[in-house]
Design a protein around this motif. Structure first.
Motif, short mmCIF file in Angstrom:
data_model
loop_
_atom_site.label_atom_id
_atom_site.label_comp_id
_atom_site.label_asym_id
_atom_site.label_seq_id
_atom_site.Cartn_x
_atom_site.Cartn_y
_atom_site.Cartn_z
N ILE A 65 1.04 -1.18 0.10
CA ILE A 65 0.15 0.07 -0.11
C ILE A 65 0.89 1.16 -0.04
CG2 ILE A 65 -1.71 1.17 1.40
CD1 ILE A 65 -2.85 -1.22 2.25
N ALA A 66 1.86 1.19 0.77
CA ALA A 66 3.09 2.23 0.73
C ALA A 66 3.30 2.57 -0.71
CB ALA A 66 4.21 2.15 1.85
N ALA A 67 3.63 1.29 -1.35
CA ALA A 67 4.14 1.64 -2.76
C ALA A 67 3.17 2.20 -3.81
CB ALA A 67 4.59 0.34 -3.21
N ALA A 68 1.98 1.77 -3.48
CA ALA A 68 0.83 2.29 -4.08
C ALA A 68 0.45 3.85 -4.01
CB ALA A 68 -0.40 1.58 -4.05
N LEU A 69 0.84 4.35 -2.70
CA LEU A 69 0.38 5.66 -2.45
C LEU A 69 1.75 6.80 -2.48
CD1 LEU A 69 -0.81 5.13 1.24
CD2 LEU A 69 -2.12 5.68 -0.92
#
Length: 243
Positions: free
Chosen positions: A140-144
């Motif tokens: 999710i961090a990578a997506a954000l």
């Protein structure tokens, strides 16, 4: 407008159509739940949008453009498809730094998403030491990372504890409230019912339903009952059928 637009999108594997003439629009400003049995074509559809697979026919665009044509794509679309995508020997921070560098994003943004996903203290741990829930948070961090207007998340609560599930729920609602396009694939009817504003339902690669969540609940009494009625007979493809 940063919508996801699918027009007669089709993907064949031999004689099987994993995605079959799919036409729909995922609009900004709401959380869209993407539902269907295993093998219904949800993950394949997401891969087609992201250019990871080529459609047999039809089109998939983001903001009117194919994903492959986007410069610095993390600034346009953030995606979580596989929590195991990060190299296990890298630290969480190094994984995000590599992604940031490839999209001309600063180090400060890496630290911001680590904090937002609760991974600051684990930033210098190697990914292979992470639990499934921590890998989900890293995904999710990578997506954000690129602060994108479009988010695509495949089973984002998988492996998370109750606190993490609530965090993801609130995150998705906040992103949609900011006017972003949020598409979330899930098998959890109760969670989708608490999070989604709009629902797309697939069965055997075909669009079975496309409408507001409130309409499903009002017509059938619950999202789970509506889902079961819509997907009756939409069983999982076997390995032989895909060959």
């Amino acid at each position: 407008m940063n919508s996801i637009d699918l027009v007669r999108l089709t993907k064949r594997y031999g004689r099987v159509r994993a995605v079959d003439g799919l036409t729909c629009t995922v609009e900004p400003g709401r959380v869209t739940g993407f539902l269907g049995p295993n093998g219904a074509g949800k993950s394949t559809t997401m891969r087609l949008v992201l250019g990871l697979d080529r459609p047999s026919s039809g089109t998939a665009t983001v903001g009117g453009r194919p994903y492959a044509s986007l410069d610095e794509p993390l600034r346009h679309v953030g995606a979580l498809l596989d929590a195991g995508a990060a190299h296990p020997a890298r630290t969480a921070r190094d994984h995000l730094l590599a992604l940031a560098h490839s999209n001309r994003l600063g180090v400060r943004r890496v630290d911001e998403v680590l904090a937002e996903t609760g991974l600051t203290k684990a930033a210098r741990r190697r990914v292979r030491t992470f639990s499934l829930g921590m890998r989900q948070r890293l995904g999710i961090a990578a997506a954000l990372l690129g602060d994108p207007p479009v988010l695509m998340l495949d089973e984002p609560t998988n492996g998370l504890d109750p606190e993490g599930i609530i965090w993801v729920r609130e995150l998705m609602r906040r992103l949609a409230a900011e006017g972003r396009t949020v598409l979330v694939s899930s098998h959890l009817m109760a969670e989708t019912a608490q999070t989604a504003d709009h629902v797309l339902v697939l069965g055997r690669g075909r669009l079975l339903a496309d409408g507001p969540l409130a309409g499903f609940v009002g017509s059938h009494g619950s999202l789970e009952r509506a889902y079961l009625e819509l997907t009756a007979g939409a069983v999982e493809y076997t390995a032989d059928e895909r060959s």
